[in-house]
Design a protein around this motif. Structure first.
Motif, PDB file in Angstrom:
ATOM      1  N   GLN A  15      11.114  31.507  50.687  1.00 58.74           N
ATOM      2  CA  GLN A  15      11.492  31.269  49.286  1.00 58.74           C
ATOM      3  C   GLN A  15      10.423  30.498  48.530  1.00 58.74           C
ATOM      4  OE1 GLN A  15      15.845  30.032  49.126  1.00 58.74           O
ATOM      5  NE2 GLN A  15      15.404  29.794  51.302  1.00 58.74           N
ATOM      6  N   GLN A  31      16.138  28.588  42.938  1.00 55.62           N
ATOM      7  CA  GLN A  31      16.451  29.731  42.073  1.00 55.62           C
ATOM      8  C   GLN A  31      15.470  29.874  40.917  1.00 55.62           C
ATOM      9  OE1 GLN A  31      18.775  31.796  43.019  1.00 55.62           O
ATOM     10  NE2 GLN A  31      19.265  30.414  44.717  1.00 55.62           N
ATOM     11  N   LYS A  32      14.765  28.810  40.593  1.00 58.42           N
ATOM     12  CA  LYS A  32      13.921  28.811  39.397  1.00 58.42           C
ATOM     13  C   LYS A  32      12.773  29.800  39.529  1.00 58.42           C
ATOM     14  CE  LYS A  32      14.865  24.159  37.827  1.00 58.42           C
ATOM     15  NZ  LYS A  32      14.298  22.854  37.534  1.00 58.42           N
ATOM     16  N   ASP A  33      12.433  30.387  38.399  1.00 62.20           N
ATOM     17  CA  ASP A  33      11.357  31.365  38.393  1.00 62.20           C
ATOM     18  C   ASP A  33      10.025  30.663  38.119  1.00 62.20           C
ATOM     19  OD1 ASP A  33      10.079  33.749  38.510  1.00 62.20           O
ATOM     20  OD2 ASP A  33      10.409  34.212  36.391  1.00 62.20           O
ATOM     21  N   LYS A  62      18.797  23.811  46.279  1.00 62.68           N
ATOM     22  CA  LYS A  62      19.133  25.239  46.169  1.00 62.68           C
ATOM     23  C   LYS A  62      18.931  25.721  44.735  1.00 62.68           C
ATOM     24  CE  LYS A  62      22.285  26.193  49.945  1.00 62.68           C
ATOM     25  NZ  LYS A  62      23.633  25.778  50.372  1.00 62.68           N
ATOM     26  N   ASN A  63      19.334  24.874  43.787  1.00 61.51           N
ATOM     27  CA  ASN A  63      19.149  25.246  42.384  1.00 61.51           C
ATOM     28  C   ASN A  63      17.682  25.385  42.042  1.00 61.51           C
ATOM     29  OD1 ASN A  63      21.900  25.240  42.007  1.00 61.51           O
ATOM     30  ND2 ASN A  63      21.945  23.075  41.352  1.00 61.51           N
ATOM     31  N   LYS A 114       6.771  27.805  43.598  1.00 60.82           N
ATOM     32  CA  LYS A 114       7.428  26.782  44.405  1.00 60.82           C
ATOM     33  C   LYS A 114       6.575  26.438  45.629  1.00 60.82           C
ATOM     34  CE  LYS A 114      10.641  29.451  43.667  1.00 60.82           C
ATOM     35  NZ  LYS A 114      11.679  30.416  43.445  1.00 60.82           N
TER      36      LYS A 114
END
Lengths: 356, 311
Positions: B242, B167-169, B163-164, B172
């Motif tokens: 995501q 969040q990364k920009d 999950k962390n 992915k």
């Protein structure tokens, strides 16, 4: 409304039984795909994923040829290996190719709950008469049994016919007549008639002929085109061919418990799909004194690949030669024939040795 | 007594469960090393030519463990869930395949069988295995429940960590792969390394709540029968929005993947997808090039979208 014209993939001689269910049970037309050729496989391969098993490609190629021959409703069965997922993907591929067909996928059904199959059949004919369908299915099952009986006899004798082609001719006539059967009585008569005719064919069997047993993957072993008519090629050399694997034995009377028990020295568990039967029959053929065993499968068939280490042990224990054939869209007749020749020479020589 | 665990196939799904279970029972175990050239060579020479790369790797790990432990753990799984779900027959057969492949060695195998269709559950299987190892029922039960708890916790941590990462920009990429392929040092890690080098984050599909994923898969492909593949297809539904792209990773010639990957490519149209096939050939250059160009395309697309948003 468009008339429903149904097709089921060609599979040995069994499509006659499906034709019967469609025509008598569902009051629909049946469309035969043209006989399988190299082109069928080419069309199938072109539109299939790369390393899917070969039966998928044959089926898909066959569907496209059937659509071109006028079919608008296709049937696919389910199964316990990759076959269980054939239907959904084939339906999708045909849709992506732009074919507007109805696809009946028996994988949607559940054997524990036969009513689910009824729902699938209803998609073919919403007004279907359940009694008629049940009768047609029951007769189709009997037809399967007769086909298997007749073909077993031919397999064991065709290598010794005095006049070449006699059995083939009878076989063709039999299938032609089988199409016109309407009830059990007619079927019994037909069965008796052809058994009589078959037994009348003159054969010249040597005292102690070579015997070879076939084992392997479901589709490839039962569909002669897929295994490049290997049974016939071998039989022609004067060999009795045994092949337990057919619909009668594997689906109608499988006797799983006994099979499991009889292979327990080699396999503790059910190894999936037809693996148990492959092992069981290899042991039987070895015990019954066959001179060799032929294992056939389509390339990459996992359950059958997994039987190979077991077959190797059976081969060691019973000192029986086993040869392994794997078929894909690239397989050539030449390569197969060379290996069959070599195998034949080997079992022949072994037999001569034994006599001394 | 030492138990040898092959670092292949189900190890990647069950290592927490197995290791905790054996530790709780006070048993020693060793795990074969990360896959290397030697292990691949052992596997290739003992397994059938046509079998999939992953099962050759498995055979290589078993081969490594022979004579290094008292028992080699080789479980067998036929079914996990309801009647409509199966697993690749390789997992049904692997015990007997190994047994026959190494018959002359008379391997001592620690085994268990799960076949939910025939009421052989995991709990029953572990009870049997524990009994075979000479432990008392209460001991086994306790060890099993502790191991289950550890397994669950491990999964939760993995999902949270992921999950962390989500969040990364960064760009992915969802990796849709059986864990035994992507986590394998020799065949899978080069893919993760290539992504890292291109400053991308890998989202691992099998790091997902399995049951939830299996439910999700139904909407995409209702008759898909294989439990493991259902989880992977479900992970696409869960993570797709995501991530920027999807990489399908399969070992040659995986039976289930041969069909399922095709279905995924035909059904998932709103994300770029590539399909990487792992084989035992040496060198990863070809694969790296494919990943690089895949990422380049995604980058270009993203920049374009960004420009369009601005104007």
């Amino acid at each position: 409304m468009k008339k429903t014209r149904v097709n089921f993939p060609r599979f040995g001689s069994y499509d006659i039984c499906v034709e019967h269910i469609i025509k008598s049970g569902l009051d629909c037309e049946y469309v035969y795909a043209p006989p399988i050729t190299k082109k069928t496989l080419e069309i199938g391969t072109k539109n299939s994923p790369d390393f899917v098993c070969t039966p998928f490609k044959y089926n898909l190629g066959g569907y496209i040829e059937a659509i071109e021959a006028g079919a608008n409703t296709l049937i696919q069965v389910g199964g316990v290996c990759r076959l269980g997922y054939y239907g959904e993907l084939q339906e999708r591929i045909l849709k992506d190719l732009g074919y507007d067909v109805k696809f009946i996928n028996l994988s949607n059904g559940n054997f524990k709950n036969p009513i689910t199959f009824y729902e699938e059949f209803k998609k073919i004919n919403p007004n279907l008469h359940i009694k008629k369908l049940a009768q047609a299915c029951a007769l189709a099952v009997k037809m399967v049994e007769v086909i298997d009986k007749i073909e077993d006899y031919i397999r064991q004798n065709v290598g010794f016919e005095k006049i070449e082609g006699s059995f083939d001719k009878l076989h063709e006539e039999f299938l032609e007549d089988l199409r016109d059967i309407n009830d059990k009585k007619e079927l019994n008569l037909l069965s008796r008639l052809y058994m009589k005719k078959l037994k009348k064919v003159e054969v010249e069997k040597p005292k102690n002929p070579l015997k070879v047993g076939f084992v392997g993957e479901y589709y490839t072993i039962m569909d002669q085109y897929s295994n490049h008519y290997m049974e016939k090629e071998l039989a022609k050399k004067g060999i009795i061919i045994y092949r337990w694997m057919n619909l009668t034995n594997s689906i109608l009377n499988p006797n799983t418990k006994e099979v499991k028990q009889s292979i327990k020295n080699y396999a503790k568990y059910d190894m999936g799909a037809t693996a148990m039967y492959t092992i069981k029959k290899a042991i039987d053929y070895a015990k019954e004194g066959c001179d060799g065993i032929i294992h056939v499968k389509s390339f990459g068939c996992t359950p059958e690949i997994d039987t190979m280490p077991v077959l190797q042990r059976i081969s060691e224990d019973y000192k029986i030669p086993i040869i392994y054939f794997s078929f894909d869209s690239q397989t050539s007749d030449v390569g197969i024939n060379t290996r069959i020749e070599a195998f034949y020479d080997m079992i022949m020589m072994r037999k001569e040795e034994k006599k001394k | 007594m030492t138990i040898g665990i092959p670092r292949a196939f189900l190890y990647y799904r069950y290592h927490t469960l197995w290791e905790t279970f054996f530790e709780e029972l006070g048993l020693d175990y060793i795990v074969s090393p990360e896959t290397n050239k030697d292990i691949i060579a052992r596997g290739t020479s003992h397994a059938m030519d046509e079998s999939c790369l992953s099962s050759k790797i498995y055979t290589g790990h078993v081969d490594y463990l022979i004579d290094k432990c008292d028992y080699i753990l080789i479980p067998r799984i036929a079914s996990f869930a309801n009647k409509k779900e199966i697993v690749c027959s390789k997992f049904q057969a692997i015990y007997d395949v190994i047994k026959n492949t190494y018959r002359e060695k008379e391997l001592k195998i620690l085994y268990y069988s799960i076949d939910v269709h025939n009421k052989e559950t995991e709990l029953k299987a572990f009870l049997k295995m524990g009994k075979f190892l000479g432990k008392k029922k209460t001991q086994i039960l306790k060890a099993y429940y502790i191991a289950k708890q550890a397994e669950k916790t491990q999964k939760m941590i993995e999902i949270n960590n992921q999950k962390n990462v989500l969040q990364k920009d960064k760009i992915k990429i969802l990796i849709v792969s059986h864990p035994y392929n992507i986590y394998d040092k020799y065949v899978g890690e080069p893919i993760l390394n290539a992504l890292k080098e291109m400053d991308c984050e890998a989202i691992i599909g099998c790091v997902v709540d399995e049951k939830h994923a299996r439910e999700k898969a139904k909407a995409i492909t209702p008759t898909l029968p294989w439990t493991f593949n259902k989880e992977l297809v479900g992970s696409i539904a869960i993570y797709k929005d995501q991530v920027d792209g999807i990489i399908l990773v399969s070992s040659f010639p995986c039976g289930p993947d041969s069909l399922v990957n095709e279905m995924i490519i035909r059904k998932i149209k709103d994300k770029p997808i590539i399909n990487l096939i792992l084989d035992a050939q040496e060198g990863t250059a070809g694969m790296e090039t494919r990943i690089e160009s895949f990422i380049d395309i995604i980058r270009l697309r993203k920049e374009k979208e960004y420009e369009e948003d601005k104007s």
